[in-house]
Design an enzyme around this catalytic site. Structure first.
Site, PDB file in Angstrom:
ATOM      1  N   GLY A   1       0.958  -1.139   0.005  1.00 11.06           N
ATOM      2  CA  GLY A   1      -0.126  -0.151   0.096  1.00 11.06           C
ATOM      3  C   GLY A   1       0.807   1.123  -0.039  1.00 11.06           C
ATOM      4  N   ALA A   2       0.616   2.288  -0.781  1.00 10.95           N
ATOM      5  CA  ALA A   2       1.478   3.101  -1.238  1.00 10.95           C
ATOM      6  C   ALA A   2       1.979   4.044   0.227  1.00 10.95           C
ATOM      7  CB  ALA A   2       1.045   4.343  -2.237  1.00 10.95           C
TER       8      ALA A   2
ATOM      9  N   ARG B   1      10.456  -1.263  -4.514  1.00 13.83           N
ATOM     10  CA  ARG B   1       9.402  -1.257  -5.393  1.00 13.83           C
ATOM     11  C   ARG B   1       9.017  -0.165  -6.378  1.00 13.83           C
ATOM     12  NH1 ARG B   1       3.660  -3.355  -2.889  1.00 13.83           N
ATOM     13  NH2 ARG B   1       3.354  -3.958  -5.009  1.00 13.83           N
TER      14      ARG B   1
ATOM     15  N   ASP C   1      -1.435   4.712  -6.121  1.00 12.86           N
ATOM     16  CA  ASP C   1      -0.025   4.440  -5.873  1.00 12.86           C
ATOM     17  C   ASP C   1       0.778   5.506  -6.357  1.00 12.86           C
ATOM     18  OD1 ASP C   1      -1.302   1.511  -6.019  1.00 12.86           O
ATOM     19  OD2 ASP C   1       0.603   1.640  -4.890  1.00 12.86           O
TER      20      ASP C   1
ATOM     21  N   LYS D   1      -3.594  -0.473  -8.536  1.00 12.06           N
ATOM     22  CA  LYS D   1      -3.570  -1.859  -8.839  1.00 12.06           C
ATOM     23  C   LYS D   1      -4.014  -2.397 -10.112  1.00 12.06           C
ATOM     24  CE  LYS D   1      -1.881  -4.175  -6.812  1.00 12.06           C
ATOM     25  NZ  LYS D   1      -0.700  -4.657  -6.880  1.00 12.06           N
TER      26      LYS D   1
END
Ligand code: MRU
Length: 369
Positions: free
Chosen positions: A54-55, A90, A245, A256
């Site tokens: 989760g950002a 990420r 994100d 997503k």
């Protein structure tokens, strides 16, 4: 939010005041496992393997990663190396870069002996700010939901909200982004019902969003990822709410994988589609989201295999594709701004456009110095 009646944030300092506790999300919903991270390397591993995800939570965890690195060595080379290694974990959620840039800019000018304590304070502040931002997003989103509920059709007894992935409290430090308005609406007595996209391949909807909503008592049903269009065609969705994100300056929203298809279906059915957007998720340097946002591609094994609980209660991973099959695993997609009804930020709701974002964040506007 509460787990078995006990209030939790998704990340917190241990009683020793230096190690960092997280809820290991790879065990949810079947086991509630708290993991203590004691080094920058453990933080990097937790982010890349999605023990935390989760950002907003990725950014907050990375900030503590810098603090842990500074405990071991606070020279300028170590600071740069820690930030570089954490940034690699990420590629898509811009909160990671936002948090690392903020720490690096503040720590670099300091004498090394001050860097560790300042890093811990900054990580704590990032967490507290995230909770405040999400609380505000929840309030603005609640007004939107209340408005839709007040305009409901005469025979409606519930407001159906569709969400994708997990943008709940465990994707942030607390509250969540897309789930914050839903929690607040539920708590104020508006009868909301949530359609939870399962969100293949990692099933953040089926595993995490459902776990959160169940714990909070919000009525919901998990649906397969392809069900949304059908529900929209038949009047069973009143509102779509997701997180993001990375949102580009032009209002394009990366979230997503599968979010784009939901937005297309909502557009075709004239349904409101809002994205809950904390300001650290805005990439002001990214002019065009579709063209420029880097899309993470993860291990194909996440597509070919599924992990879950057997009838006997054991955790197991099974392969669902033929032996030796090739698969690709694109983790995110970008929804063009034109498909969105609006962005719900901590400063209010705006159109998904450069002008819309600048109206709420004039300090980032073209005329800003
Ligand atoms: O790959 P994940 O689980 O980190 O992806 C998370 C999402 O796509 C969320 O919707 C997004 O980070 C918003 S969370 C408040």
């Amino acid at each position: 939010m509460r787990v078995n009646g006990i209030p939790y944030r998704s990340i917190w300092l241990d009683d020793d005041c230096w190690s960092v506790n997280i809820i290991d999300q790879t065990f949810l919903p079947h086991e509630f496992v708290i993991r203590s991270l004691k080094s920058m390397q453990e933080v990097a591993e937790a982010i890349s393997t999605m023990r935390v995800r989760g950002a907003p939570l990725i950014g907050a965890t990375a900030a503590y990663g810098v603090a842990l690195a500074m405990r071991e060595s606070a020279d300028t080379g170590s600071l740069a190396a820690a930030c570089a290694q954490l940034l690699e974990t990420r590629p898509t959620a811009v909160n990671l870069r936002w948090a690392l840039d903020r720490l690096k800019a503040a720590l670099e000018p300091l004498p090394p002996e001050e860097r560790c304590s300042v890093a811990y304070l900054m990580a704590r502040d990032i967490c507290d700010e995230d909770v405040d931002i999400n609380n505000r997003i929840g309030e603005f989103g609640l007004r939107l939901i209340r408005g839709l509920w007040e305009q409901r059709r005469y025979d409606a007894d519930v407001l159906h909200i569709l969400t994708h992935c997990n943008a709940g409290w465990i994707a942030t430090v607390d509250w969540g982004t897309a789930l914050a308005p839903i929690y607040k609406a539920h708590d104020t007595g508006i009868p909301v019902h949530v359609w939870v996209d399962e969100t293949r391949p990692r099933n953040q909807g089926a595993a995490l969003t459902a776990w959160e909503l169940q714990a909070h008592g919000v009525p919901h049903d998990v649906i397969v990822d392809n069900a949304g269009g059908h529900l929209m065609q038949h009047g069973l969705v009143d509102l779509c709410l997701t997180g993001t994100d990375r949102t580009a300056r032009n209002g394009d929203v990366c979230n997503k994988i599968g979010t784009y298809l939901k937005a297309l279906a909502a557009h075709d059915n004239d349904l409101p589609f809002y994205v809950c957007l904390p300001s650290p998720t805005i990439d002001w340097a990214m002019a065009d989201g579709v063209a420029g946002i880097p899309i993470e591609e993860r291990d194909a094994a996440e597509v070919t295999r599924v992990r879950g609980k057997t009838a006997g209660g054991e955790m197991a991973t099974v392969q669902i594709t033929p032996d030796g099959v090739r698969a690709r695993n694109f983790a995110f997609d970008v929804t063009p701004a034109r498909l969105l009804t609006g962005l719900i930020t901590e400063r209010g709701i705006c159109p998904a456009s450069e002008a819309g974002l600048e109206s709420l964040f004039p300090e980032h506007g073209a005329g800003a110095t």
